[in-house]
Design a protein around this motif. Structure first.
Motif, mmCIF file in Angstrom:
data_model
loop_
_atom_site.group_PDB
_atom_site.id
_atom_site.type_symbol
_atom_site.label_atom_id
_atom_site.label_comp_id
_atom_site.label_asym_id
_atom_site.label_seq_id
_atom_site.Cartn_x
_atom_site.Cartn_y
_atom_site.Cartn_z
ATOM 1 N N VAL A 47 0.813 -1.212 0.000
ATOM 2 C CA VAL A 47 0.000 0.000 0.000
ATOM 3 C C VAL A 47 0.852 1.270 0.000
ATOM 4 C CG1 VAL A 47 -1.712 1.311 1.321
ATOM 5 C CG2 VAL A 47 -1.926 -1.159 1.116
ATOM 6 N N VAL A 48 1.854 1.314 0.849
ATOM 7 C CA VAL A 48 2.638 2.545 1.008
ATOM 8 C C VAL A 48 3.353 2.970 -0.275
ATOM 9 C CG1 VAL A 48 4.570 3.599 2.244
ATOM 10 C CG2 VAL A 48 2.836 2.321 3.498
ATOM 11 N N PRO A 49 4.118 2.099 -0.936
ATOM 12 C CA PRO A 49 4.827 2.565 -2.144
ATOM 13 C C PRO A 49 3.904 3.096 -3.229
ATOM 14 C CG PRO A 49 5.704 0.456 -1.443
ATOM 15 C CD PRO A 49 4.481 0.722 -0.609
ATOM 16 N N GLN A 50 2.724 2.518 -3.353
ATOM 17 C CA GLN A 50 1.793 2.960 -4.388
ATOM 18 C C GLN A 50 1.236 4.349 -4.112
ATOM 19 O OE1 GLN A 50 -1.114 -0.147 -4.517
ATOM 20 N NE2 GLN A 50 0.288 -1.625 -5.427
ATOM 21 N N ASN A 51 1.316 4.786 -2.859
ATOM 22 C CA ASN A 51 0.757 6.082 -2.492
ATOM 23 C C ASN A 51 1.817 7.165 -2.292
ATOM 24 O OD1 ASN A 51 -2.212 5.644 -2.263
ATOM 25 N ND2 ASN A 51 -1.481 3.977 -0.980
ATOM 26 N N LEU A 52 3.084 6.830 -2.495
ATOM 27 C CA LEU A 52 4.142 7.825 -2.385
ATOM 28 C C LEU A 52 4.258 8.614 -3.683
ATOM 29 C CD1 LEU A 52 6.972 5.749 -0.665
ATOM 30 C CD2 LEU A 52 5.506 7.474 0.385
ATOM 31 N N LEU A 53 4.444 9.906 -3.554
ATOM 32 C CA LEU A 53 4.680 10.727 -4.737
ATOM 33 C C LEU A 53 6.067 10.438 -5.296
ATOM 34 C CD1 LEU A 53 3.437 14.236 -3.520
ATOM 35 C CD2 LEU A 53 2.340 12.756 -5.209
ATOM 36 N N PRO A 54 6.245 10.539 -6.610
ATOM 37 C CA PRO A 54 7.600 10.457 -7.152
ATOM 38 C C PRO A 54 8.468 11.543 -6.509
ATOM 39 C CG PRO A 54 5.962 10.390 -8.910
ATOM 40 C CD PRO A 54 5.223 10.707 -7.643
ATOM 41 N N LEU A 55 9.743 11.258 -6.320
ATOM 42 C CA LEU A 55 10.614 12.201 -5.611
ATOM 43 C C LEU A 55 10.687 13.564 -6.290
ATOM 44 C CD1 LEU A 55 13.560 9.909 -4.484
ATOM 45 C CD2 LEU A 55 11.615 10.739 -3.149
ATOM 46 N N THR A 56 10.667 13.594 -7.611
ATOM 47 C CA THR A 56 10.717 14.883 -8.309
ATOM 48 C C THR A 56 9.453 15.698 -8.041
ATOM 49 O OG1 THR A 56 9.926 13.790 -10.308
ATOM 50 C CG2 THR A 56 12.295 14.155 -10.138
ATOM 51 N N GLU A 57 8.351 15.017 -7.812
ATOM 52 C CA GLU A 57 7.101 15.705 -7.469
ATOM 53 C C GLU A 57 7.114 16.125 -5.996
ATOM 54 O OE1 GLU A 57 3.312 17.325 -8.059
ATOM 55 O OE2 GLU A 57 4.752 16.616 -9.527
ATOM 56 N N LYS A 58 7.601 15.258 -5.153
ATOM 57 C CA LYS A 58 7.638 15.537 -3.712
ATOM 58 C C LYS A 58 8.502 16.755 -3.402
ATOM 59 C CE LYS A 58 8.969 13.238 0.583
ATOM 60 N NZ LYS A 58 7.772 13.106 1.375
ATOM 61 N N SER A 135 9.633 -2.159 -6.667
ATOM 62 C CA SER A 135 9.080 -1.779 -5.362
ATOM 63 C C SER A 135 7.653 -1.260 -5.462
ATOM 64 C CB SER A 135 9.968 -0.711 -4.725
ATOM 65 O OG SER A 135 11.262 -1.198 -4.546
ATOM 66 N N HIS A 136 7.116 -1.220 -6.661
ATOM 67 C CA HIS A 136 5.738 -0.785 -6.914
ATOM 68 C C HIS A 136 5.513 0.681 -6.560
ATOM 69 C CE1 HIS A 136 4.864 -4.974 -7.645
ATOM 70 N NE2 HIS A 136 5.338 -5.272 -6.448
ATOM 71 N N TYR A 137 6.563 1.509 -6.694
ATOM 72 C CA TYR A 137 6.388 2.931 -6.443
ATOM 73 C C TYR A 137 5.524 3.530 -7.528
ATOM 74 C CZ TYR A 137 10.104 2.795 -2.959
ATOM 75 O OH TYR A 137 10.855 2.510 -1.866
ATOM 76 N N ALA A 138 4.695 4.480 -7.135
ATOM 77 C CA ALA A 138 3.888 5.217 -8.100
ATOM 78 C C ALA A 138 4.797 6.250 -8.755
ATOM 79 C CB ALA A 138 2.712 5.885 -7.402
ATOM 80 N N SER A 139 5.709 5.783 -9.569
ATOM 81 C CA SER A 139 6.736 6.644 -10.122
ATOM 82 C C SER A 139 6.641 6.686 -11.637
ATOM 83 C CB SER A 139 8.116 6.110 -9.723
ATOM 84 O OG SER A 139 9.127 6.822 -10.372
#
Length: 162
Positions: A47-58, A135-139
């Protein structure tokens, strides 16, 4: 390789810290499991990786002056942003100077067309893309970026996060 030496400034000791954290925090029924309110703790890794903003957006408020200008003055004056902007800009200058010194020329990492030409840098970028996908990041991270984008946005976001 120069990129490895540059990144070691920011990552020195991280393998040791991660190993220690693995044994003390995330082992079954260890500190992290006992001190958090989650019954299905393993579900967080999906759940957590899918809800993290991409670092460039963050970090867009620090990366782009027009985004910084949109921040309310109270936010700009807060310690994270006021002090952080000074450190961020110093790190950005370090990466800019690094790219100017090592990026171009016969042994450079970037071509005159601003494409990544160095096999080590291309491999590093490909590995970042693969790790983000695994890691399934929303990236939206992909390997088809310019040298400028890689150093000024992607790498700067990772350096700032570390």
């Amino acid at each position: 390789h120069p990129l490895r030496r540059l990144l070691s400034i920011f990552t020195f000791g991280s393998i040791f810290v991660n190993l220690q954290a693995m044994h003390t925090l995330i082992g079954p029924r260890h500190v992290l499991h006992r001190s958090t309110p989650f019954v299905q703790f393993e579900d967080l890794s999906e759940v957590v990786p899918q809800n993290l903003l991409p670092l460039t957006e963050k970090h867009k408020a620090l990366l782009k002056d027009e985004e910084w200008a949109k921040l309310p003055s109270k936010v700009q004056e807060s310690p994270y942003f006021s002090d952080g902007k000074l450190l961020f800009d110093a790190e950005r200058k370090l990466l800019k100077d690094f790219r100017e010194l090592y990026g171009y020329g016969s042994m450079g990492m970037c071509g005159s067309d601003d494409k990544i030409t160095g096999p080590e840098v291309a491999g590093f970028l490909n590995e970042l893309v693969a790790e983000n996908a695994h890691s399934h990041y929303a990236s939206s991270l992909h390997a088809n970026v310019t040298c400028t984008e890689f150093f000024e946005e992607i790498l700067m976001s990772y350096v700032w996060t570390v």
